[in-house]
Design a protein around this motif. Sequence first.
Motif, PDB file in Angstrom:
ATOM      1  N   ASN A 187       0.825  -1.207   0.000  1.00  0.00           N
ATOM      2  CA  ASN A 187       0.000   0.000   0.000  1.00  0.00           C
ATOM      3  C   ASN A 187       0.856   1.253   0.000  1.00  0.00           C
ATOM      4  OD1 ASN A 187       0.302  -1.102   2.952  1.00  0.00           O
ATOM      5  ND2 ASN A 187       0.083   1.122   3.163  1.00  0.00           N
ATOM      6  N   VAL A 188       0.290   2.327  -0.523  1.00  0.00           N
ATOM      7  CA  VAL A 188       0.968   3.621  -0.459  1.00  0.00           C
ATOM      8  C   VAL A 188       1.007   4.083   0.997  1.00  0.00           C
ATOM      9  CG1 VAL A 188       0.392   4.309  -2.811  1.00  0.00           C
ATOM     10  CG2 VAL A 188      -1.213   4.822  -0.952  1.00  0.00           C
ATOM     11  N   ARG A 189       2.029   4.823   1.344  1.00  0.00           N
ATOM     12  CA  ARG A 189       2.250   5.177   2.752  1.00  0.00           C
ATOM     13  C   ARG A 189       1.203   6.140   3.297  1.00  0.00           C
ATOM     14  NH1 ARG A 189       8.152   7.382   2.281  1.00  0.00           N
ATOM     15  NH2 ARG A 189       7.158   8.161   0.374  1.00  0.00           N
ATOM     16  N   LEU A 190       0.617   6.967   2.435  1.00  0.00           N
ATOM     17  CA  LEU A 190      -0.388   7.912   2.912  1.00  0.00           C
ATOM     18  C   LEU A 190      -1.540   7.194   3.598  1.00  0.00           C
ATOM     19  CD1 LEU A 190      -1.484  10.786   3.118  1.00  0.00           C
ATOM     20  CD2 LEU A 190      -2.409  10.524   0.793  1.00  0.00           C
ATOM     21  N   ALA A 191      -1.883   6.004   3.117  1.00  0.00           N
ATOM     22  CA  ALA A 191      -3.017   5.267   3.673  1.00  0.00           C
ATOM     23  C   ALA A 191      -2.763   4.815   5.103  1.00  0.00           C
ATOM     24  CB  ALA A 191      -3.330   4.052   2.795  1.00  0.00           C
ATOM     25  N   GLU A 192      -1.520   4.577   5.454  1.00  0.00           N
ATOM     26  CA  GLU A 192      -1.212   3.982   6.763  1.00  0.00           C
ATOM     27  C   GLU A 192      -0.940   5.000   7.861  1.00  0.00           C
ATOM     28  OE1 GLU A 192       3.551   2.988   6.215  1.00  0.00           O
ATOM     29  OE2 GLU A 192       2.057   1.986   4.965  1.00  0.00           O
ATOM     30  N   LEU A 193      -0.830   6.274   7.520  1.00  0.00           N
ATOM     31  CA  LEU A 193      -0.556   7.283   8.536  1.00  0.00           C
ATOM     32  C   LEU A 193      -1.698   7.339   9.550  1.00  0.00           C
ATOM     33  CD1 LEU A 193       0.796  10.211   6.338  1.00  0.00           C
ATOM     34  CD2 LEU A 193       2.112   8.448   7.541  1.00  0.00           C
ATOM     35  N   PRO A 194      -1.409   7.626  10.802  1.00  0.00           N
ATOM     36  CA  PRO A 194      -2.478   7.736  11.812  1.00  0.00           C
ATOM     37  C   PRO A 194      -3.514   8.776  11.419  1.00  0.00           C
ATOM     38  CG  PRO A 194      -0.317   7.675  12.860  1.00  0.00           C
ATOM     39  CD  PRO A 194      -0.064   7.811  11.394  1.00  0.00           C
ATOM     40  N   ASN A 195      -4.717   8.626  11.925  1.00  0.00           N
ATOM     41  CA  ASN A 195      -5.829   9.491  11.534  1.00  0.00           C
ATOM     42  C   ASN A 195      -5.614  10.962  11.862  1.00  0.00           C
ATOM     43  OD1 ASN A 195      -7.526   7.591  10.327  1.00  0.00           O
ATOM     44  ND2 ASN A 195      -8.356   6.950  12.296  1.00  0.00           N
ATOM     45  N   GLY A 196      -4.931  11.248  12.967  1.00  0.00           N
ATOM     46  CA  GLY A 196      -4.803  12.642  13.366  1.00  0.00           C
ATOM     47  C   GLY A 196      -6.172  13.205  13.713  1.00  0.00           C
ATOM     48  N   ASP A 197      -6.401  14.472  13.400  1.00  0.00           N
ATOM     49  CA  ASP A 197      -7.711  15.058  13.671  1.00  0.00           C
ATOM     50  C   ASP A 197      -8.629  14.862  12.460  1.00  0.00           C
ATOM     51  OD1 ASP A 197      -6.837  16.924  11.818  1.00  0.00           O
ATOM     52  OD2 ASP A 197      -6.541  18.527  13.276  1.00  0.00           O
ATOM     53  N   PHE A 198      -9.856  15.350  12.583  1.00  0.00           N
ATOM     54  CA  PHE A 198     -10.837  15.160  11.518  1.00  0.00           C
ATOM     55  C   PHE A 198     -10.390  15.844  10.227  1.00  0.00           C
ATOM     56  CE2 PHE A 198     -15.049  16.170   9.526  1.00  0.00           C
ATOM     57  CZ  PHE A 198     -15.460  14.857   9.310  1.00  0.00           C
ATOM     58  N   ALA A 199      -9.744  16.980  10.336  1.00  0.00           N
ATOM     59  CA  ALA A 199      -9.280  17.686   9.142  1.00  0.00           C
ATOM     60  C   ALA A 199      -8.279  16.849   8.360  1.00  0.00           C
ATOM     61  CB  ALA A 199      -8.668  19.032   9.530  1.00  0.00           C
ATOM     62  N   PHE A 200      -7.341  16.205   9.071  1.00  0.00           N
ATOM     63  CA  PHE A 200      -6.361  15.372   8.375  1.00  0.00           C
ATOM     64  C   PHE A 200      -7.045  14.205   7.672  1.00  0.00           C
ATOM     65  CE2 PHE A 200      -3.564  11.712   8.096  1.00  0.00           C
ATOM     66  CZ  PHE A 200      -2.465  12.249   7.436  1.00  0.00           C
ATOM     67  N   THR A 201      -7.989  13.566   8.362  1.00  0.00           N
ATOM     68  CA  THR A 201      -8.700  12.455   7.751  1.00  0.00           C
ATOM     69  C   THR A 201      -9.432  12.897   6.490  1.00  0.00           C
ATOM     70  OG1 THR A 201      -8.953  11.152   9.768  1.00  0.00           O
ATOM     71  CG2 THR A 201     -10.636  10.852   8.082  1.00  0.00           C
ATOM     72  N   ILE A 202     -10.026  14.073   6.519  1.00  0.00           N
ATOM     73  CA  ILE A 202     -10.761  14.578   5.359  1.00  0.00           C
ATOM     74  C   ILE A 202      -9.812  14.876   4.197  1.00  0.00           C
ATOM     75  CG2 ILE A 202     -12.033  16.575   4.500  1.00  0.00           C
ATOM     76  CD1 ILE A 202     -13.731  14.500   5.985  1.00  0.00           C
ATOM     77  N   VAL A 203      -8.698  15.530   4.479  1.00  0.00           N
ATOM     78  CA  VAL A 203      -7.756  15.858   3.404  1.00  0.00           C
ATOM     79  C   VAL A 203      -7.155  14.591   2.823  1.00  0.00           C
ATOM     80  CG1 VAL A 203      -5.610  17.044   2.839  1.00  0.00           C
ATOM     81  CG2 VAL A 203      -7.268  18.143   4.333  1.00  0.00           C
ATOM     82  N   ARG A 204      -6.807  13.649   3.686  1.00  0.00           N
ATOM     83  CA  ARG A 204      -6.268  12.380   3.170  1.00  0.00           C
ATOM     84  C   ARG A 204      -7.314  11.656   2.317  1.00  0.00           C
ATOM     85  NH1 ARG A 204      -3.796   7.902   7.043  1.00  0.00           N
ATOM     86  NH2 ARG A 204      -5.729   8.250   8.203  1.00  0.00           N
ATOM     87  N   LEU A 205      -8.557  11.608   2.796  1.00  0.00           N
ATOM     88  CA  LEU A 205      -9.614  10.952   2.030  1.00  0.00           C
ATOM     89  C   LEU A 205      -9.818  11.648   0.694  1.00  0.00           C
ATOM     90  CD1 LEU A 205     -11.879   8.861   1.845  1.00  0.00           C
ATOM     91  CD2 LEU A 205     -13.360  10.481   3.067  1.00  0.00           C
ATOM     92  N   LEU A 206      -9.758  12.964   0.681  1.00  0.00           N
ATOM     93  CA  LEU A 206      -9.904  13.702  -0.573  1.00  0.00           C
ATOM     94  C   LEU A 206      -8.800  13.317  -1.552  1.00  0.00           C
ATOM     95  CD1 LEU A 206     -11.186  15.941  -2.309  1.00  0.00           C
ATOM     96  CD2 LEU A 206      -9.704  17.572  -1.115  1.00  0.00           C
ATOM     97  N   ALA A 207      -7.560  13.298  -1.078  1.00  0.00           N
ATOM     98  CA  ALA A 207      -6.437  12.977  -1.960  1.00  0.00           C
ATOM     99  C   ALA A 207      -6.506  11.531  -2.454  1.00  0.00           C
ATOM    100  CB  ALA A 207      -5.121  13.229  -1.230  1.00  0.00           C
ATOM    101  N   LEU A 208      -6.741  10.593  -1.538  1.00  0.00           N
ATOM    102  CA  LEU A 208      -6.762   9.184  -1.923  1.00  0.00           C
ATOM    103  C   LEU A 208      -7.945   8.858  -2.823  1.00  0.00           C
ATOM    104  CD1 LEU A 208      -5.685   7.379   1.382  1.00  0.00           C
ATOM    105  CD2 LEU A 208      -4.364   7.601  -0.738  1.00  0.00           C
TER     106      LEU A 208
END
Length: 278
Positions: free
Chosen positions: A122-143
């Motif tokens: 898997n790409v590393r971005l997927a495995e990073l910890p969730n952090g706050d809701f903003a990080f989860t949203i930005v990661r979900l947007l990118a992925l």
Amino acid sequence: MHDDTAYSALSEEHEDDARWAYGTGFHDPLHGIDTTVPEGVDGAELGAYCLALGDDALISAQRLAEWCARAPDLEEEMALANIGLDLLGQARMLYTRAGQADGSGRDEDDLAYFRDPAEFRNVRLAELPNGDFAFTIVRLLALSAWRLAVFTRLTASPDPVLAAVAAKGVKELAYHRQYAAEWAVRLGDGTEESRRRMVRAMEEVAPYLEELYAAETCTTIGEEVEAVLRQVAGEAGLAWPRVRPLPGSGRDGGHTEHLAPLLAELQGTARAFPGAAW
């Protein structure tokens, strides 16, 4: 705020997107499809590619599952859980195809539960910890923007199984991208605190994007994803950051220190009771 119209330009081409968990409907996207590897397609390469896409989905789904009972409210908890279930369903079919194509006969459980971290692709971005809701949203947007671009192209794959999985996934990923885009605008165009967190989240996600683009041979995917990210950021009154990409790739088995504990939790029960069924 103007988030109710922020996503309209992105979603026009996917107006019939399915918004429920993968596999909850009555239509089997693989019904009647010949699973024989087509002539001219390298089974080992096809299997490795399906495995990598399946790993992206599985690890992303596990991270989203961690929001259960922790999301800002019940509605978002259910939305994130359903997105995770979509990805889990994609992982299951991709793993099954990987085992068929490479001739190993490994099934979805073998690939999900009985591989060590270094064997995941898997790409590393997927495995990073969730952090706050903003990080989860930005990661979900990118992925989701990246995965939607990939799956759209895979609907024309010479392998009919992969093409069918991609066709089903496109509808789901269009909603994933929409959900993330709408929340990105709300947060970026919201309070001073939510805006600050969005800026930080974009700066944390951006260094991992080059790895996504390098994972595919199509050179236009990066341009397409970057256009989406810039559009959403602009609607939120933000600018997508330009940062130096991080070296390395999960596709080569090079992962962060966060993957091993994630897999330990994911695989613990299956490894403690191998062969169990429930």
